[in-house]
Design a protein around this motif. Structure first.
Motif, PDB file in Angstrom:
ATOM      1  N   MET A   1     -81.888 -64.303  22.857  1.00 20.96           N
ATOM      2  CA  MET A   1     -80.543 -64.748  22.221  1.00 20.96           C
ATOM      3  C   MET A   1     -79.627 -64.050  22.984  1.00 20.96           C
ATOM      4  O   MET A   1     -79.583 -63.458  24.130  1.00 20.96           O
ATOM      5  CB  MET A   1     -80.806 -64.173  20.805  1.00 20.96           C
ATOM      6  N   PHE A   2     -78.368 -64.820  22.625  1.00 26.22           N
ATOM      7  CA  PHE A   2     -77.044 -64.435  23.247  1.00 26.22           C
ATOM      8  C   PHE A   2     -76.258 -63.447  22.406  1.00 26.22           C
ATOM      9  O   PHE A   2     -76.295 -63.891  21.151  1.00 26.22           O
ATOM     10  CB  PHE A   2     -76.309 -65.745  23.734  1.00 26.22           C
ATOM     11  N   VAL A   3     -75.920 -62.516  22.941  1.00 24.77           N
ATOM     12  CA  VAL A   3     -74.946 -61.515  21.991  1.00 24.77           C
ATOM     13  C   VAL A   3     -73.688 -61.011  22.680  1.00 24.77           C
ATOM     14  O   VAL A   3     -73.470 -61.233  23.969  1.00 24.77           O
ATOM     15  CB  VAL A   3     -75.617 -60.095  21.514  1.00 24.77           C
ATOM     16  N   ILE A   4     -72.610 -60.987  21.717  1.00 23.36           N
ATOM     17  CA  ILE A   4     -71.393 -60.444  22.168  1.00 23.36           C
ATOM     18  C   ILE A   4     -71.047 -59.125  21.344  1.00 23.36           C
ATOM     19  O   ILE A   4     -71.363 -59.066  20.141  1.00 23.36           O
ATOM     20  CB  ILE A   4     -70.183 -61.539  21.913  1.00 23.36           C
ATOM     21  N   ILE A   5     -70.817 -58.056  22.296  1.00 20.40           N
ATOM     22  CA  ILE A   5     -70.602 -56.849  21.431  1.00 20.40           C
ATOM     23  C   ILE A   5     -69.255 -56.505  21.794  1.00 20.40           C
ATOM     24  O   ILE A   5     -68.928 -56.412  23.010  1.00 20.40           O
ATOM     25  CB  ILE A   5     -71.731 -55.867  21.950  1.00 20.40           C
ATOM     26  N   SER A   6     -68.399 -56.177  20.702  1.00 21.35           N
ATOM     27  CA  SER A   6     -67.120 -55.427  21.102  1.00 21.35           C
ATOM     28  C   SER A   6     -66.959 -54.357  20.188  1.00 21.35           C
ATOM     29  O   SER A   6     -67.725 -53.844  19.293  1.00 21.35           O
ATOM     30  CB  SER A   6     -66.104 -56.350  20.551  1.00 21.35           C
ATOM     31  N   TYR A   7     -66.144 -53.288  20.848  1.00 19.81           N
ATOM     32  CA  TYR A   7     -66.146 -52.087  19.986  1.00 19.81           C
ATOM     33  C   TYR A   7     -64.633 -51.278  20.026  1.00 19.81           C
ATOM     34  O   TYR A   7     -63.790 -51.671  21.011  1.00 19.81           O
ATOM     35  CB  TYR A   7     -67.068 -51.137  20.905  1.00 19.81           C
ATOM     36  N   ASP A   8     -64.492 -50.431  19.093  1.00 17.25           N
ATOM     37  CA  ASP A   8     -63.347 -49.734  18.988  1.00 17.25           C
ATOM     38  C   ASP A   8     -63.745 -48.338  18.840  1.00 17.25           C
ATOM     39  O   ASP A   8     -64.085 -47.854  17.629  1.00 17.25           O
ATOM     40  CB  ASP A   8     -62.188 -50.260  18.021  1.00 17.25           C
ATOM     41  N   ILE A   9     -63.600 -47.537  19.996  1.00 20.48           N
ATOM     42  CA  ILE A   9     -64.256 -46.314  19.822  1.00 20.48           C
ATOM     43  C   ILE A   9     -63.225 -45.273  20.320  1.00 20.48           C
ATOM     44  O   ILE A   9     -62.285 -45.299  21.020  1.00 20.48           O
ATOM     45  CB  ILE A   9     -65.608 -46.156  20.777  1.00 20.48           C
ATOM     46  N   GLY A  10     -63.431 -43.847  19.671  1.00 14.17           N
ATOM     47  CA  GLY A  10     -62.576 -42.863  19.791  1.00 14.17           C
ATOM     48  C   GLY A  10     -62.555 -42.477  21.378  1.00 14.17           C
ATOM     49  O   GLY A  10     -63.709 -42.623  22.012  1.00 14.17           O
ATOM     50  N   GLU A  11     -61.487 -42.252  22.138  1.00 15.53           N
ATOM     51  CA  GLU A  11     -61.266 -41.920  23.656  1.00 15.53           C
ATOM     52  C   GLU A  11     -62.389 -41.028  24.161  1.00 15.53           C
ATOM     53  O   GLU A  11     -62.850 -41.314  25.180  1.00 15.53           O
ATOM     54  CB  GLU A  11     -59.885 -41.343  23.828  1.00 15.53           C
ATOM     55  N   ASN A  12     -62.775 -39.961  23.520  1.00 12.96           N
ATOM     56  CA  ASN A  12     -63.737 -39.134  23.935  1.00 12.96           C
ATOM     57  C   ASN A  12     -65.247 -39.737  24.044  1.00 12.96           C
ATOM     58  O   ASN A  12     -66.295 -39.201  24.492  1.00 12.96           O
ATOM     59  CB  ASN A  12     -63.879 -37.638  23.350  1.00 12.96           C
ATOM     60  N   ARG A  13     -65.438 -41.000  23.306  1.00 14.26           N
ATOM     61  CA  ARG A  13     -66.954 -41.542  23.373  1.00 14.26           C
ATOM     62  C   ARG A  13     -66.836 -42.827  24.068  1.00 14.26           C
ATOM     63  O   ARG A  13     -68.004 -43.168  24.383  1.00 14.26           O
ATOM     64  CB  ARG A  13     -67.338 -41.694  21.954  1.00 14.26           C
ATOM     65  N   VAL A  14     -65.402 -43.391  24.536  1.00 17.00           N
ATOM     66  CA  VAL A  14     -65.527 -44.488  25.253  1.00 17.00           C
ATOM     67  C   VAL A  14     -66.544 -44.679  26.368  1.00 17.00           C
ATOM     68  O   VAL A  14     -67.221 -45.642  26.645  1.00 17.00           O
ATOM     69  CB  VAL A  14     -64.275 -45.087  25.595  1.00 17.00           C
ATOM     70  N   ALA A  15     -66.248 -43.661  27.327  1.00 14.03           N
ATOM     71  CA  ALA A  15     -67.292 -43.758  28.523  1.00 14.03           C
ATOM     72  C   ALA A  15     -68.800 -43.778  28.104  1.00 14.03           C
ATOM     73  O   ALA A  15     -69.363 -44.467  28.852  1.00 14.03           O
ATOM     74  CB  ALA A  15     -66.739 -42.522  29.450  1.00 14.03           C
ATOM     75  N   LYS A  16     -69.133 -43.011  27.345  1.00 18.61           N
ATOM     76  CA  LYS A  16     -70.550 -42.980  26.794  1.00 18.61           C
ATOM     77  C   LYS A  16     -70.990 -44.227  26.161  1.00 18.61           C
ATOM     78  O   LYS A  16     -72.007 -44.851  26.639  1.00 18.61           O
ATOM     79  CB  LYS A  16     -70.797 -41.803  25.876  1.00 18.61           C
ATOM     80  N   ILE A  52     -74.196 -41.740  19.522  1.00 12.87           N
ATOM     81  CA  ILE A  52     -72.804 -41.403  20.181  1.00 12.87           C
ATOM     82  C   ILE A  52     -71.722 -41.865  19.165  1.00 12.87           C
ATOM     83  O   ILE A  52     -70.532 -41.042  19.586  1.00 12.87           O
ATOM     84  CB  ILE A  52     -72.764 -42.256  21.473  1.00 12.87           C
ATOM     85  N   ILE A  53     -71.785 -42.794  18.485  1.00 17.59           N
ATOM     86  CA  ILE A  53     -70.457 -43.273  17.720  1.00 17.59           C
ATOM     87  C   ILE A  53     -70.402 -42.509  16.687  1.00 17.59           C
ATOM     88  O   ILE A  53     -71.351 -41.686  15.935  1.00 17.59           O
ATOM     89  CB  ILE A  53     -70.748 -44.723  17.385  1.00 17.59           C
ATOM     90  N   ASN A  54     -69.126 -42.451  16.017  1.00 22.84           N
ATOM     91  CA  ASN A  54     -68.834 -41.499  14.776  1.00 22.84           C
ATOM     92  C   ASN A  54     -68.646 -42.791  13.895  1.00 22.84           C
ATOM     93  O   ASN A  54     -67.575 -43.415  13.807  1.00 22.84           O
ATOM     94  CB  ASN A  54     -67.508 -40.888  15.133  1.00 22.84           C
ATOM     95  N   LYS A  55     -69.605 -42.920  12.961  1.00 25.17           N
ATOM     96  CA  LYS A  55     -69.488 -43.791  11.880  1.00 25.17           C
ATOM     97  C   LYS A  55     -67.918 -43.648  11.156  1.00 25.17           C
ATOM     98  O   LYS A  55     -67.933 -44.571  10.092  1.00 25.17           O
ATOM     99  CB  LYS A  55     -70.810 -44.062  11.000  1.00 25.17           C
ATOM    100  N   ASN A  56     -67.841 -42.742  10.935  1.00 24.52           N
ATOM    101  CA  ASN A  56     -66.357 -42.497  10.093  1.00 24.52           C
ATOM    102  C   ASN A  56     -64.991 -43.094  10.853  1.00 24.52           C
ATOM    103  O   ASN A  56     -64.160 -43.208  10.284  1.00 24.52           O
ATOM    104  CB  ASN A  56     -66.231 -41.000   9.391  1.00 24.52           C
ATOM    105  N   GLU A  57     -65.064 -43.118  12.012  1.00 23.05           N
ATOM    106  CA  GLU A  57     -63.968 -43.269  13.055  1.00 23.05           C
ATOM    107  C   GLU A  57     -64.133 -44.765  13.893  1.00 23.05           C
ATOM    108  O   GLU A  57     -63.107 -45.446  14.274  1.00 23.05           O
ATOM    109  CB  GLU A  57     -63.744 -42.291  13.829  1.00 23.05           C
ATOM    110  N   ASP A  58     -65.316 -45.022  14.232  1.00 26.57           N
ATOM    111  CA  ASP A  58     -65.552 -46.071  15.232  1.00 26.57           C
ATOM    112  C   ASP A  58     -65.986 -47.272  14.657  1.00 26.57           C
ATOM    113  O   ASP A  58     -66.545 -47.489  13.700  1.00 26.57           O
ATOM    114  CB  ASP A  58     -66.838 -45.488  16.364  1.00 26.57           C
ATOM    115  N   SER A  59     -65.849 -48.452  15.258  1.00 29.07           N
ATOM    116  CA  SER A  59     -66.444 -49.661  14.973  1.00 29.07           C
ATOM    117  C   SER A  59     -66.897 -50.471  16.238  1.00 29.07           C
ATOM    118  O   SER A  59     -66.381 -50.295  17.373  1.00 29.07           O
ATOM    119  CB  SER A  59     -65.206 -50.625  14.557  1.00 29.07           C
ATOM    120  N   VAL A  60     -68.236 -50.847  15.854  1.00 30.88           N
ATOM    121  CA  VAL A  60     -69.025 -51.852  16.818  1.00 30.88           C
ATOM    122  C   VAL A  60     -69.288 -52.898  16.081  1.00 30.88           C
ATOM    123  O   VAL A  60     -70.192 -53.107  15.343  1.00 30.88           O
ATOM    124  CB  VAL A  60     -70.456 -51.113  17.330  1.00 30.88           C
ATOM    125  N   TYR A  61     -69.092 -54.257  16.748  1.00 30.65           N
ATOM    126  CA  TYR A  61     -69.179 -55.652  16.406  1.00 30.65           C
ATOM    127  C   TYR A  61     -70.230 -56.155  16.965  1.00 30.65           C
ATOM    128  O   TYR A  61     -70.247 -56.487  18.429  1.00 30.65           O
ATOM    129  CB  TYR A  61     -67.976 -56.254  16.228  1.00 30.65           C
TER     130      TYR A  61
END
Length: 87
Positions: A1-16, A52-61
């Motif tokens: 399947m083909f997927v597209i993943i976008s995210y909005d992550i806190g700065e201290n977790r973006v690199a991870k 890695i992600i903080n479910k109260n601050e971050d978004s992964v689509y």
């Protein structure tokens, strides 16, 4: 399947998050990855992301595309090739 993943992550977790996604998919925009992946690999990828992600601050689509032939991608302006930019 083909997927597209976008995210909005806190700065201290973006690199991870970037490092995990790069193992599974192609980096196409600053916070966007896409590509072919199996259901099992997608579950593994998301399993790697969850600690890695903080479910109260971050978004992964995650957008799943059963038939990628139905997608038409249009790029207006320069299509970035992030792999070549950093080599």
């Amino acid at each position: 399947m083909f997927v597209i993943i976008s995210y909005d992550i806190g700065e201290n977790r973006v690199a991870k998050v970037h490092k995990v996604l790069k193992q599974y998919l192609q980096w196409t925009q600053n916070s966007v990855f896409e590509g072919e992946i199996t259901e099992g690999k997608l579950k593994q990828c998301l399993g790697d992301l969850m600690p890695i992600i903080n479910k109260n601050e971050d978004s992964v689509y995650v957008y799943k595309v059963s038939n990628p032939r139905n997608i038409k991608k249009f790029v207006y302006g320069i299509e970035k090739d992030f792999e070549e930019m950093f080599l």
